[in-house]
Write an enzyme that holds these catalytic residues in place. Sequence first.
Site, PDB file in Angstrom:
ATOM      1  N   THR B 152       0.873  -1.184   0.000  1.00  0.00           N
ATOM      2  CA  THR B 152       0.000   0.000   0.000  1.00  0.00           C
ATOM      3  C   THR B 152       0.910   1.234   0.000  1.00  0.00           C
ATOM      4  O   THR B 152       1.365   1.651  -1.062  1.00  0.00           O
ATOM      5  CB  THR B 152      -0.973  -0.003   1.193  1.00  0.00           C
ATOM      6  OG1 THR B 152      -0.243  -0.171   2.397  1.00  0.00           O
ATOM      7  CG2 THR B 152      -2.007  -1.091   1.038  1.00  0.00           C
ATOM      8  N   LYS B 174       3.632  -6.858   4.257  1.00  0.00           N
ATOM      9  CA  LYS B 174       3.445  -5.474   3.859  1.00  0.00           C
ATOM     10  C   LYS B 174       3.076  -4.684   5.113  1.00  0.00           C
ATOM     11  O   LYS B 174       2.591  -5.243   6.099  1.00  0.00           O
ATOM     12  CB  LYS B 174       2.362  -5.327   2.794  1.00  0.00           C
ATOM     13  CG  LYS B 174       0.977  -5.725   3.191  1.00  0.00           C
ATOM     14  CD  LYS B 174       0.180  -4.679   3.946  1.00  0.00           C
ATOM     15  CE  LYS B 174       0.224  -3.331   3.268  1.00  0.00           C
ATOM     16  NZ  LYS B 174      -0.510  -2.342   4.102  1.00  0.00           N
ATOM     17  N   THR B 185       1.256  -8.476  12.369  1.00  0.00           N
ATOM     18  CA  THR B 185       1.442  -7.196  11.699  1.00  0.00           C
ATOM     19  C   THR B 185       0.417  -7.058  10.612  1.00  0.00           C
ATOM     20  O   THR B 185      -0.512  -7.843  10.501  1.00  0.00           O
ATOM     21  CB  THR B 185       2.828  -7.079  11.082  1.00  0.00           C
ATOM     22  OG1 THR B 185       2.963  -5.769  10.546  1.00  0.00           O
ATOM     23  CG2 THR B 185       3.009  -8.084   9.959  1.00  0.00           C
ATOM     24  N   GLU B 265       6.379   4.776   7.364  1.00  0.00           N
ATOM     25  CA  GLU B 265       5.986   6.026   6.698  1.00  0.00           C
ATOM     26  C   GLU B 265       6.772   7.229   7.212  1.00  0.00           C
ATOM     27  O   GLU B 265       6.687   7.607   8.378  1.00  0.00           O
ATOM     28  CB  GLU B 265       4.488   6.273   6.904  1.00  0.00           C
ATOM     29  CG  GLU B 265       3.629   5.373   6.035  1.00  0.00           C
ATOM     30  CD  GLU B 265       2.147   5.507   6.317  1.00  0.00           C
ATOM     31  OE1 GLU B 265       1.375   4.998   5.521  1.00  0.00           O
ATOM     32  OE2 GLU B 265       1.789   6.124   7.335  1.00  0.00           O
ATOM     33  N   ASN B 384       0.074  11.188   6.036  1.00  0.00           N
ATOM     34  CA  ASN B 384      -1.168  10.787   6.686  1.00  0.00           C
ATOM     35  C   ASN B 384      -2.196  11.900   6.792  1.00  0.00           C
ATOM     36  O   ASN B 384      -3.277  11.690   7.341  1.00  0.00           O
ATOM     37  CB  ASN B 384      -0.866  10.197   8.060  1.00  0.00           C
ATOM     38  CG  ASN B 384      -0.272   8.813   7.919  1.00  0.00           C
ATOM     39  OD1 ASN B 384      -0.925   7.909   7.443  1.00  0.00           O
ATOM     40  ND2 ASN B 384       0.995   8.668   8.280  1.00  0.00           N
ATOM     41  N   THR B 389      -5.690   6.883   3.771  1.00  0.00           N
ATOM     42  CA  THR B 389      -5.087   5.551   3.659  1.00  0.00           C
ATOM     43  C   THR B 389      -5.713   4.648   4.706  1.00  0.00           C
ATOM     44  O   THR B 389      -6.233   5.120   5.690  1.00  0.00           O
ATOM     45  CB  THR B 389      -3.566   5.587   3.877  1.00  0.00           C
ATOM     46  OG1 THR B 389      -3.307   6.293   5.084  1.00  0.00           O
ATOM     47  CG2 THR B 389      -2.874   6.254   2.718  1.00  0.00           C
TER      48      THR B 389
END
Lengths: 389, 389
Positions: B152, B174, B185, B265, B384, B389
């Site tokens: 993603t 991922k 996770t 991120e 974010n 997302t």
Amino acid sequence: MTVTTPAGFRAAGVTAGLKTSGAPDVALVVNDGPDAAAAGVFTSNRVKAAPVLWSQQVLHGGEVRAVVLNSGGANACTGPAGFQDTHATAEHTAAELSTTTGREVGAGEVAVCSTGLIGERLPMDRLLPGVSAAVRELAGDGGDAAAEAIMTTDTRSKTTAVAGAGWTVGGMAKGAGMLAPAMATMLCVLTTDAVADPRALDAALRAATRVTFDRVDSDGCLSTNDTVLLLASGASGVAPSAAELTAAVTAACHDLAQQLIADAEGATKQIAIEVVGAAGEDDAVEVGRAVARNNLVKTALFGNDPNWGRILAAVGTTAAEFEPDAVDVAVNGVWVCRGGAAAEDRSKVDLTGRDVTIRIDLHAGTAAATVWTNDLSHAYVHENSAYST
Amino acid sequence: MTVTTPAGFRAAGVTAGLKTSGAPDVALVVNDGPDAAAAGVFTSNRVKAAPVLWSQQVLHGGEVRAVVLNSGGANACTGPAGFQDTHATAEHTAAELSTTTGREVGAGEVAVCSTGLIGERLPMDRLLPGVSAAVRELAGDGGDAAAEAIMTTDTRSKTTAVAGAGWTVGGMAKGAGMLAPAMATMLCVLTTDAVADPRALDAALRAATRVTFDRVDSDGCLSTNDTVLLLASGASGVAPSAAELTAAVTAACHDLAQQLIADAEGATKQIAIEVVGAAGEDDAVEVGRAVARNNLVKTALFGNDPNWGRILAAVGTTAAEFEPDAVDVAVNGVWVCRGGAAAEDRSKVDLTGRDVTIRIDLHAGTAAATVWTNDLSHAYVHENSAYST
């Protein structure tokens, strides 16, 4: 509209040179009586600054004649030497006040508050002369100067006053970061000229902070120095009922708590998370706090995105009583989520303003609570990465 | 070096059009046996996505023939209709596999994983044709394509392989945000050609995730979709001991967990928080997690500031056994705090590199644990707040 609004109090704010900016950094609030009743609540962080450990001892006696506060250094994580510094500050304040007022004040009646960088000793060679200067500057209208002298990353000073029937409550506070009080906020001094004993003050203060400062969660970071003090001079001669006193102290704390959130570091949104339909008040607070601390919710709101999925994911991390497929969420009045799934069109939500209300209905009971927070912005990251605070 | 490294597995990754970017978004991993033993761990978030609820049921049987995964939509908070979508996806996958392989596969042997935006239905008119395409593309070297199709906000795919004596463990994962797993996770599929029954796989997988994925805390935000699956084909004919299996699965999970944190991120720092001298392992993990979640610690490290005061303030919020005046803290090997107060000069700390090690000695016992996290940067806030997302 500050700590010197109630009768029987003087205050001062001076520049001692603790801050490199040259801004005022030492404040003093003195209760001239006739009473010296006091109560206090302190951080629940187990790493407590020296002034917190000291002031907790002072409050055991239930009497406080003066509060000396400094910005420019938290005196936290400074070991036994840091505690000696706090003790010396209280001794010096007491001695200066005894000399100038002609009335004996003991160090054990002087509360101390510090705020600023953790882990560094205070420059006592500047602080103690600053205290002497503050004693000389004490004035019946010195409340605003005192409120200014306790600011750190605050962009404006925070003061309040609430009128009772023939008595008042005044107050000042500081705090813009490391702001997730649990029993108290960064630093706050409340004063009243009501007649009230320490036990009544303590009950009113705990009731007030429980639903105000304790429900502010700006960045999830609990300070080492949080202190809220309430001093009563009795100068009005009026003894309010417990309910009257609690209502006025709560109103003062609410006003100051809202000012803290409004000035939170880097914030562009002031967010009220109203949790309703909870099985109990603790559940409502737990859910509100989990949402308030969720970085993905906070960044979404910074980006004007009514991302209710992130809100539901945050609710799901709690132990509160609820069924995932029964939860409703409204953002600024639009019920974007009903029964745990998408409902009204999220494009209807207007997030262009500064105030945001998130309403979460758990459909698990009748209890409710509101937690206040703010968004997570570039300015927060900048302010807390570019400077040691 | 991926899920098709062990014998007995085929995989594929295709573009179904779920992502507006046109990147691959449907992955399939098929276990051709002879065995179909499996184990899984799932998010502890009480708000669970439809595919998590489905896959938990599938795993009760202890057998998994295929895992179908999609990015471009989490299918979380989508109500009963979302669960029907997951069920339909499993049914369609099973039917297509039965037709092409000539061996009957039931929907109850097909695990489903989804990742992407919460709260929106999946476009089934694109997903199901994508599944059909993935079945057609299945290949013994399809692991890399599968790993790419589950990304993603990840900037790179994550794969691993660990060699045993005559058998191997492979894997893919991922996850780059909403990354604070508690039992698992975001999405991870592990494969092995070892011979092992579901009970042995479950024991190995729980032991592995407990000390790897469960100790990753990127942003404190627990996902609704976390899933880790372990599939065993038995194709090697080798039955490793429980210790051998656990060691290999743990090594694979560790490798993937480190890749997740490395790609978090907006991160500019990869941070290991080593807590030692704890009274128990739970205490060590609690302290490590509290520091990992502290926004002020994370912004300080983004700013290359070894602000140990913020670290101590975070430690102080835990219920772990320790005395505040006994805690030592080292940042990248420099003991900036000893006995809860300043020690070595903080200017000695070199924070210019990407890797940061924070070592906290609680001096309360002999237990230890490491929690991995990253800093809080402008890029995290940007990523974010600018995108859903």
